[in-house]
Scaffold this motif. Structure first.
Motif, PDB file in Angstrom:
ATOM      1  N   ARG A 194       0.958  -1.233   0.052  1.00 40.00           N
ATOM      2  CA  ARG A 194       0.021   0.059   0.086  1.00 40.00           C
ATOM      3  C   ARG A 194       0.850   1.441   0.029  1.00 40.00           C
ATOM      4  NH1 ARG A 194      -2.506  -1.151   4.050  1.00 40.00           N
ATOM      5  NH2 ARG A 194      -4.244  -2.326   3.157  1.00 40.00           N
ATOM      6  N   GLU A 195       1.935   1.443   0.980  1.00 41.67           N
ATOM      7  CA  GLU A 195       2.799   2.411   0.988  1.00 41.67           C
ATOM      8  C   GLU A 195       3.546   2.794  -0.288  1.00 41.67           C
ATOM      9  OE1 GLU A 195       5.363   1.732   4.100  1.00 41.67           O
ATOM     10  OE2 GLU A 195       3.843   1.562   5.634  1.00 41.67           O
ATOM     11  N   GLU A 244       0.770   3.785  -3.505  1.00 44.29           N
ATOM     12  CA  GLU A 244       0.746   5.255  -3.058  1.00 44.29           C
ATOM     13  C   GLU A 244       1.801   6.142  -3.648  1.00 44.29           C
ATOM     14  OE1 GLU A 244      -0.478   5.835   0.867  1.00 44.29           O
ATOM     15  OE2 GLU A 244      -2.307   4.674   0.804  1.00 44.29           O
ATOM     16  N   ASP A 245       3.129   5.598  -3.124  1.00 46.61           N
ATOM     17  CA  ASP A 245       4.285   6.495  -3.586  1.00 46.61           C
ATOM     18  C   ASP A 245       4.527   6.400  -5.065  1.00 46.61           C
ATOM     19  OD1 ASP A 245       6.873   8.090  -3.055  1.00 46.61           O
ATOM     20  OD2 ASP A 245       7.832   6.144  -3.785  1.00 46.61           O
ATOM     21  N   LEU A 298       1.949   5.792  -7.413  1.00 44.29           N
ATOM     22  CA  LEU A 298       0.829   6.695  -8.118  1.00 44.29           C
ATOM     23  C   LEU A 298       1.065   8.230  -7.816  1.00 44.29           C
ATOM     24  CD1 LEU A 298      -2.110   4.568  -7.196  1.00 44.29           C
ATOM     25  CD2 LEU A 298      -1.408   5.001  -9.636  1.00 44.29           C
ATOM     26  N   ASN A 299       1.809   8.831  -6.969  1.00 42.95           N
ATOM     27  CA  ASN A 299       2.170  10.053  -6.759  1.00 42.95           C
ATOM     28  C   ASN A 299       3.165  10.657  -7.365  1.00 42.95           C
ATOM     29  OD1 ASN A 299      -0.504  10.250  -5.099  1.00 42.95           O
ATOM     30  ND2 ASN A 299       0.455   9.555  -3.482  1.00 42.95           N
ATOM     31  N   SER A 339      -6.639   1.948  -5.384  1.00 41.58           N
ATOM     32  CA  SER A 339      -5.782   3.256  -5.461  1.00 41.58           C
ATOM     33  C   SER A 339      -5.901   3.858  -7.001  1.00 41.58           C
ATOM     34  CB  SER A 339      -4.415   2.484  -5.241  1.00 41.58           C
ATOM     35  OG  SER A 339      -4.192   2.098  -3.885  1.00 41.58           O
ATOM     36  N   GLN A 384      -8.899   6.127  -7.408  1.00 44.82           N
ATOM     37  CA  GLN A 384      -8.883   7.020  -6.501  1.00 44.82           C
ATOM     38  C   GLN A 384      -7.730   8.173  -6.992  1.00 44.82           C
ATOM     39  OE1 GLN A 384      -7.911   5.912  -2.440  1.00 44.82           O
ATOM     40  NE2 GLN A 384      -9.914   4.866  -2.330  1.00 44.82           N
ATOM     41  N   ASN A 385      -6.883   7.908  -7.846  1.00 44.94           N
ATOM     42  CA  ASN A 385      -6.114   8.693  -8.608  1.00 44.94           C
ATOM     43  C   ASN A 385      -6.713   9.505  -9.440  1.00 44.94           C
ATOM     44  OD1 ASN A 385      -4.093   9.246 -11.034  1.00 44.94           O
ATOM     45  ND2 ASN A 385      -2.725   8.952  -9.004  1.00 44.94           N
TER      46      ASN A 385
END
Length: 191
Positions: A62-63, A66-67, A69-70, A130, A133-134
């Motif tokens: 998950r961490e 998120e990294d 995708l951002n 994820s 949500q992006n």
């Protein structure tokens, strides 16, 4: 120690010990000792060693998702960003399974294969949510097409994880996936 701190302590101990010795060679006694808790306290929070493994893997993935995708979403066109994201997420997933569990153990153990199915399903759900949500991906690509891309990529990566004999085979499979398969999956997703 309050409940949240205890869970964090258990997760940290599990992350350290699973990485150092592997899932199969780490006992609940060692996890409890490393977390400075009683074995009964471990079982109060996690009913099995498999559940702590699952929590640690999902937290780690998950961490990283998120990294991934951002980062760099504005620096690439959508097909390139999508392909790079899928490739990086696939590598993280493969690596974390290799580091914490070991593919040799997964290939040989019926229980590990059963667990891998659960992990695979949870990973698919995590990635899909994820991606949705992006803002860039979720607003551009319909959910059913994202599901196709994620499910297909995940199945391909897991299949070569099971068939690879060496790390060199895995590297070759990732290169093949990146150059020969992934561009077509992204293209089909964006049609």
């Amino acid at each position: 120690m309050d409940s949240d701190k205890t869970v964090l302590s258990i997760k940290k101990a599990a992350r350290d010990l699973f990485r150092r010795y592997g899932y199969n060679k780490t006992s609940v006694n060692e996890l409890a000792k490393q977390a400075n808790i009683a074995k009964a306290t471990f079982y109060k929070h996690f009913s099995s060693k498999e559940l702590i493994l699952h929590a640690v893997l999902m937290d780690y993935i998950r961490e990283n998702v998120e990294d991934i995708l951002n980062k760099n979403i504005n620096n690439a066109d959508l097909p390139t960003f999508l392909a790079n994201t899928i490739l990086r997420v696939s590598k993280v997933t493969y690596t974390v399974c290799n580091e914490f569990v070991g593919w040799g153990f997964i290939r040989e153990s019926a229980n590990a294969q059963e667990y891998l199915k659960i992990l695979s399903d949870d990973l698919e759900f995590l990635l899909l949510s994820s991606f949705i949500q992006n803002k860039t991906i979720g607003a551009t690509i319909p959910e059913e097409k994202l599901t196709f891309l994620i499910k297909t990529s995940k199945n391909i990566v897991f299949s070569f994880a099971f068939t690879a004999v060496s790390d060199a085979d895995v590297r070759k499979n990732f290169i093949s996936f990146q150059k020969e398969i992934l561009p077509y999956l992204v293209q089909a997703t964006l049609l």
